[in-house]
Design a protein around this motif. Structure first.
Motif, mmCIF file in Angstrom:
data_model
loop_
_atom_site.group_PDB
_atom_site.id
_atom_site.type_symbol
_atom_site.label_atom_id
_atom_site.label_comp_id
_atom_site.label_asym_id
_atom_site.label_seq_id
_atom_site.Cartn_x
_atom_site.Cartn_y
_atom_site.Cartn_z
ATOM 1 N N GLY A 45 -15.406 -26.152 15.477
ATOM 2 C CA GLY A 45 -15.500 -26.825 14.197
ATOM 3 C C GLY A 45 -14.129 -27.039 13.575
ATOM 4 N N LEU A 46 -13.853 -28.279 13.166
ATOM 5 C CA LEU A 46 -12.579 -28.673 12.566
ATOM 6 C C LEU A 46 -12.871 -29.184 11.164
ATOM 7 N N VAL A 47 -12.348 -28.489 10.158
ATOM 8 C CA VAL A 47 -12.740 -28.707 8.771
ATOM 9 C C VAL A 47 -11.766 -29.647 8.065
ATOM 10 N N SER A 48 -12.279 -30.807 7.655
ATOM 11 C CA SER A 48 -11.464 -31.738 6.869
ATOM 12 C C SER A 48 -11.627 -31.405 5.377
ATOM 13 N N GLY B 105 -10.700 -22.753 5.991
ATOM 14 C CA GLY B 105 -10.429 -23.455 7.236
ATOM 15 C C GLY B 105 -10.024 -24.899 7.135
ATOM 16 N N ILE B 106 -9.726 -25.395 5.934
ATOM 17 C CA ILE B 106 -9.407 -26.818 5.775
ATOM 18 C C ILE B 106 -8.038 -27.123 6.390
ATOM 19 N N ILE B 107 -7.981 -28.171 7.206
ATOM 20 C CA ILE B 107 -6.718 -28.616 7.793
ATOM 21 C C ILE B 107 -6.606 -30.136 7.658
ATOM 22 N N GLU B 108 -5.392 -30.644 7.825
ATOM 23 C CA GLU B 108 -5.146 -32.069 7.697
ATOM 24 C C GLU B 108 -5.743 -32.841 8.873
ATOM 25 N N ILE C 274 -6.297 -32.116 12.963
ATOM 26 C CA ILE C 274 -7.617 -32.218 13.596
ATOM 27 C C ILE C 274 -7.544 -33.086 14.844
ATOM 28 N N THR C 275 -6.864 -34.216 14.740
ATOM 29 C CA THR C 275 -6.723 -35.123 15.876
ATOM 30 C C THR C 275 -5.984 -34.454 17.018
ATOM 31 N N GLN C 276 -4.896 -33.759 16.701
ATOM 32 C CA GLN C 276 -4.104 -33.082 17.732
ATOM 33 C C GLN C 276 -4.941 -32.038 18.464
ATOM 34 N N ILE C 277 -5.722 -31.260 17.714
ATOM 35 C CA ILE C 277 -6.557 -30.241 18.346
ATOM 36 C C ILE C 277 -7.665 -30.890 19.168
ATOM 37 N N ALA C 278 -8.341 -31.883 18.589
ATOM 38 C CA ALA C 278 -9.454 -32.541 19.289
ATOM 39 C C ALA C 278 -9.014 -33.125 20.624
ATOM 40 N N ARG D 215 -13.096 -42.037 13.797
ATOM 41 C CA ARG D 215 -12.215 -42.840 14.655
ATOM 42 C C ARG D 215 -10.806 -42.266 14.667
ATOM 43 N N ILE D 216 -10.329 -41.855 13.512
ATOM 44 C CA ILE D 216 -8.982 -41.298 13.399
ATOM 45 C C ILE D 216 -8.875 -39.947 14.103
#
Length: 225
Positions: free
Chosen positions: A32-35, A42-45, A49-53, A79-80
């Protein structure tokens, strides 16, 4: 008779590539990646998120937790961020799920969070089930002035969760205060497809190897009984 099938485990609040790899190595089948959220851990930019995904291996689901409720904005965020699953922590307007489905690329899953607060949560789940790939049961409170949309560490009423699981025909993830001590009971009482956890496997906000080991060991030992 006790099921011999272990639920899938989603580790939420992943904050780095290193945490993602650690969670997968211990057996997580979803991350889980929290926007941006009104509250919670756990909120991240989106850039991170894109880099981890982009590093998550095939076969492991990448969940984008989004508090957005506009289908167009959610589709653009997906998409981003390059994720394969969108986790909606808030309720979309009437017709929003159907519209979002049309906007997302083929193969992108939609998971709707239901915050279990009473029997009415079952009706809420029945309403959204035809339009989503899964439902995630959590312990937030979206009616507060500052919405509480997850990451509370609280256990909700598992009797309602079980009744909800029996009422719908989509997979159910169970979240809310799960840990090594209560996960066996959670599996027995609710029978979820998947488990979702964040704070119980962390120390000072970071994934804790010993806590991960205890959690996954508790699941494996249960299956050996």
């Amino acid at each position: 008779m006790q099921s011999t099938i272990s639920p899938r485990v989603k580790i939420c609040c992943i904050s780095s590539i290193e945490e993602a790899h650690l969670a997968v190595n211990y057996g997580a089948s979803a991350l889980g990646l929290v926007s941006a959220m009104p509250s919670g851990p756990g909120i991240i930019e989106e850039e991170l998120i894109t880099q981890i995904a982009d590093t998550i291996p095939p076969g492991v689901a990448s969940f984008l937790l989004t508090s957005l409720i506009d289908p167009e904005a959610i589709a653009e965020q997906q998409r981003i961020c390059h994720v394969n699953t969108v986790q909606l922590v808030d309720s979309l307007p009437q017709g929003g799920l159907q519209h979002l489905r049309k906007l997302l690329p083929p193969g992108i899953a939609i998971v709707q969070v239901i915050h279990v607060q009473g029997q009415h949560s079952i009706d809420e789940a029945l309403e959204v089930a035809p339009y989503v790939n899964a439902i995630l049961l959590d312990s937030g409170n979206p009616t507060l002035p500052i919405k509480e949309l997850g990451g509370t560490g609280r256990v909700h009423d598992w009797d309602i969760s079980r009744a909800l699981r029996e009422a719908v025909n989509v997979p159910i993830f169970l979240a809310g205060g799960l840990n090594a001590e209560n996960v066996g009971a959670a599996i027995d009482e609710v029978g979820p497809f998947g488990l979702d956890l964040c704070s119980s496997v962390r120390t000072n906000g970071k994934l804790d190897i010993q806590k991960l080991e205890r959690f996954f060991s508790a699941i494996h030992k249960r299956q050996q009984i």
